[in-house]
Design a protein around this motif. Structure first.
Motif, PDB file in Angstrom:
ATOM      1  N   GLN A 386      37.582 150.250 -18.615  1.00  0.00           N
ATOM      2  CA  GLN A 386      38.721 151.166 -18.671  1.00  0.00           C
ATOM      3  C   GLN A 386      38.675 152.048 -17.436  1.00  0.00           C
ATOM      4  O   GLN A 386      37.649 152.664 -17.133  1.00  0.00           O
ATOM      5  N   VAL A 387      39.796 152.131 -16.711  1.00  0.00           N
ATOM      6  CA  VAL A 387      39.833 152.889 -15.450  1.00  0.00           C
ATOM      7  C   VAL A 387      40.719 154.112 -15.521  1.00  0.00           C
ATOM      8  O   VAL A 387      40.724 154.921 -14.583  1.00  0.00           O
ATOM      9  N   ALA A 388      41.491 154.299 -16.595  1.00  0.00           N
ATOM     10  CA  ALA A 388      42.339 155.488 -16.709  1.00  0.00           C
ATOM     11  C   ALA A 388      42.707 155.703 -18.166  1.00  0.00           C
ATOM     12  O   ALA A 388      42.702 154.776 -18.976  1.00  0.00           O
ATOM     13  N   GLY A 389      43.038 156.967 -18.495  1.00  0.00           N
ATOM     14  CA  GLY A 389      43.449 157.312 -19.842  1.00  0.00           C
ATOM     15  C   GLY A 389      42.305 157.841 -20.682  1.00  0.00           C
ATOM     16  O   GLY A 389      41.135 157.813 -20.286  1.00  0.00           O
ATOM     17  N   LEU A 390      42.644 158.354 -21.864  1.00  0.00           N
ATOM     18  CA  LEU A 390      41.622 158.841 -22.781  1.00  0.00           C
ATOM     19  C   LEU A 390      40.711 157.688 -23.195  1.00  0.00           C
ATOM     20  O   LEU A 390      41.188 156.602 -23.512  1.00  0.00           O
ATOM     21  N   PRO A 391      39.400 157.896 -23.187  1.00  0.00           N
ATOM     22  CA  PRO A 391      38.479 156.807 -23.546  1.00  0.00           C
ATOM     23  C   PRO A 391      38.770 156.279 -24.951  1.00  0.00           C
ATOM     24  O   PRO A 391      39.063 157.031 -25.873  1.00  0.00           O
ATOM     25  N   ILE A 392      38.704 154.955 -25.088  1.00  0.00           N
ATOM     26  CA  ILE A 392      38.960 154.321 -26.375  1.00  0.00           C
ATOM     27  C   ILE A 392      37.938 153.225 -26.600  1.00  0.00           C
ATOM     28  O   ILE A 392      37.572 152.487 -25.667  1.00  0.00           O
ATOM     29  N   GLU A 393      37.471 153.096 -27.839  1.00  0.00           N
ATOM     30  CA  GLU A 393      36.534 152.035 -28.192  1.00  0.00           C
ATOM     31  C   GLU A 393      37.249 150.694 -28.174  1.00  0.00           C
ATOM     32  O   GLU A 393      38.351 150.553 -28.713  1.00  0.00           O
ATOM     33  N   THR A 394      36.644 149.710 -27.559  1.00  0.00           N
ATOM     34  CA  THR A 394      37.228 148.365 -27.475  1.00  0.00           C
ATOM     35  C   THR A 394      36.207 147.341 -27.950  1.00  0.00           C
ATOM     36  O   THR A 394      35.026 147.649 -28.147  1.00  0.00           O
ATOM     37  N   ALA A 395      36.674 146.119 -28.118  1.00  0.00           N
ATOM     38  CA  ALA A 395      35.795 145.012 -28.491  1.00  0.00           C
ATOM     39  C   ALA A 395      36.148 143.800 -27.648  1.00  0.00           C
ATOM     40  O   ALA A 395      37.260 143.702 -27.116  1.00  0.00           O
TER      41      ALA A 395
END
Length: 496
Positions: A386-395
């Motif tokens: 992730q390079v921009a935006g509010l951090p979000i958990e991904t899978a």
């Protein structure tokens, strides 16, 4: 390593999250009714996130890329005065086979042989022809040609295929920038035909516009809604002063990245230098940027400059250092570079929310799946960040797709960006996808009872929403999949 390449499956994506009026910028114009084929292809979509739905448009994109659609307003050629009054000179400048793209090699896909161009139905007799003049030109004159009976309209158009059916001199443009003229279709005509328009400026430069409108003589069709133009803040020059047209060499790539006001990368574009575009690469690269931001973000970024007399933005051809980065947010900026071109690997992101994303926007609570499946070459390693935006958990799915559950983010308007890196055979390639998340205050209701599905097959291809039975349980595919067994993909997996 080169900068990110731009492909139809959306390799370069997103703009900064900037809100401006829904406006678009063009030069010159196109036939609005009956609509010119390049404009129909543009309106039907599929330019940035897949394949145009119309087979002829898809072929045109395969031949010429997105450029002919983005430049639907400028199917033009300059024939200096007074020679544009000599039809033999005109025919030499626009030889047989090139009429539908005004002999611009970068748009040749619009003149290729195909039988599936979308057609406008017209009756015999008189109808009102409408030309959308985003930049009116007067004085000028008009000529309208119709294919002769028996002409195979699937073939590239030739001058001998046509007969002149109507002429107008200097027609006044309406307040809405439309030229309107009465055109008479001969009573003995029927079936598929091409209406060929020539709009010639009566001045020293002699710029003329040529449009092919594919028609079926039998019915009628509505006029499209009217467009408007944006206003942006001018930034730095598009091409640095120390770069000439001859600087990039054959096989290299010219690249352009767009950054938001806080320095986050939001899109990247790339064009390989070939013998066909070596002296024309700047406008082709600019058209990628302009076309993407126009179709995806209401034209809030434009490469070119404001034309005061024409009252719109345009890219000034043959003025390499006199076109600029323009954006609705004056803190945004662009960056040009030249790199070696990869031979073996190309990174491509295809975004989906059970179906392919087409406008870089999803609703809060939806799952977003970014798949690298359209990347090209012998890929040895894939990674996401992730390079921009509010951090979000991904899978990460079993096929290296990135799975994003937007319900984990706050239910507010926001934008996030993810970078894909692929590597193989000693090369590495990157590309970025950004999308906005639209908030919703509506809680999702219960899902309807599923319909029974067929037995799962390891060799079958399943799309998002399709249902299968496996081990006496019904499963629903969340996105495209093949070979992934239901019950083995986990809580975040494709089968649920």
């Amino acid at each position: 390593m080169k900068t990110n390449k731009f492909f139809g499956a959306v390799a370069a994506v997103s703009a900064m999250y900037i809100l401006i009026p829904n406006q678009s910028a063009h030069a010159h114009g196109w036939a609005e009714f009956p609509e010119a084929r390049q404009s129909i292809c543009y309106e039907q979509g599929g330019l940035w996130s897949g394949t145009p739905p119309n087979a002829a448009c898809a072929q045109a994109k395969a031949i010429s890329g997105t450029y002919p659609f983005i430049q639907r307003n400028e199917f033009a050629i300059n024939i200096p005065a007074p020679t544009y009054n000599d039809m033999e000179v005109v025919k030499a400048a626009i030889p047989d086979g090139s009429l539908c793209y005004a002999n611009d090699a970068q748009k040749s896909g619009m003149g290729a042989e195909h039988s599936q161009w979308t057609r406008t139905e017209l009756p015999t007799g008189t109808f009102e022809y409408v030309f959308n003049a985003t930049a009116p030109h007067n004085p000028s004159f008009w000529q309208f040609y119709l294919t002769k009976p028996g002409v195979d309209v699937s073939k590239p158009l030739k001058w001998d295929d046509l007969e002149l059916i109507q002429e107008y001199g200097n027609v006044a443009v309406d307040a809405d920038k439309k030229y309107r003229m009465d055109i008479a279709i001969p009573a003995d005509r029927s079936g598929d035909a091409i209406l060929f328009t020539r709009w010639q400026r009566d001045d020293t430069v002699g710029e003329g516009f040529y449009n092919c409108s594919d028609i079926t003589i039998s019915g009628d069709s509505p006029v499209d809604p009217e467009p408007s133009e944006p206003y942006l803040e001018q930034g730095d020059a598009f091409i640095p002063a120390d770069i000439s047209l001859n600087t990039p060499q054959l096989g290299e790539s010219v690249n352009y990245k767009v950054f938001s006001d806080n320095g986050d990368i939001h899109s990247s574009f790339s064009l390989e230098i070939t013998a066909d575009n070596q002296l024309d690469w700047d406008r082709l690269l600019a058209s990628q940027v302009n076309g993407y931001y126009e179709t995806q973000y209401s034209g809030n970024v434009f490469i070119g400059r404001w034309h005061a007399e024409m009252n719109h933005y345009m890219y000034f051809r043959n003025e390499l250092h006199n076109n600029f980065f323009n954006a609705s947010n004056g803190q945004a900026y662009g960056e040009f570079s030249i790199t070696a071109n990869n031979e073996f690997v190309e990174a491509v992101i295809t975004p989906t929310v059970l179906k392919e994303i087409t406008n870089a926007s999803v609703t809060h609570g939806e799952y977003v799946v970014l798949t690298p499946a359209s990347s090209k070459g012998d890929i040895e390693q894939i990674s996401w960040v992730q390079v921009a935006g509010l951090p979000i958990e991904t899978a990460i799915g079993q096929n290296d797709e990135l799975i994003i559950n937007t319900v984990l983010l706050e239910n507010v308007a926001q934008e996030v960006s993810f970078e894909l890196t692929v590597s193989g055979q000693g090369e590495e390639d990157k590309t970025v996808y950004s999308f906005t998340i639209t908030p919703t205050d509506v809680e999702p209701g219960p899902s309807p009872e599923p319909l029974p599905g067929e037995q799962w097959s390891a060799s079958a291809v399943y799309n998002g929403g399709e249902k299968v039975m496996h081990n006496n349980q019904e499963w629903t595919a969340q996105w495209w999949t093949q070979g992934e067994e239901p019950g083995t993909t986990g809580e975040w997996g494709v089968w649920r």
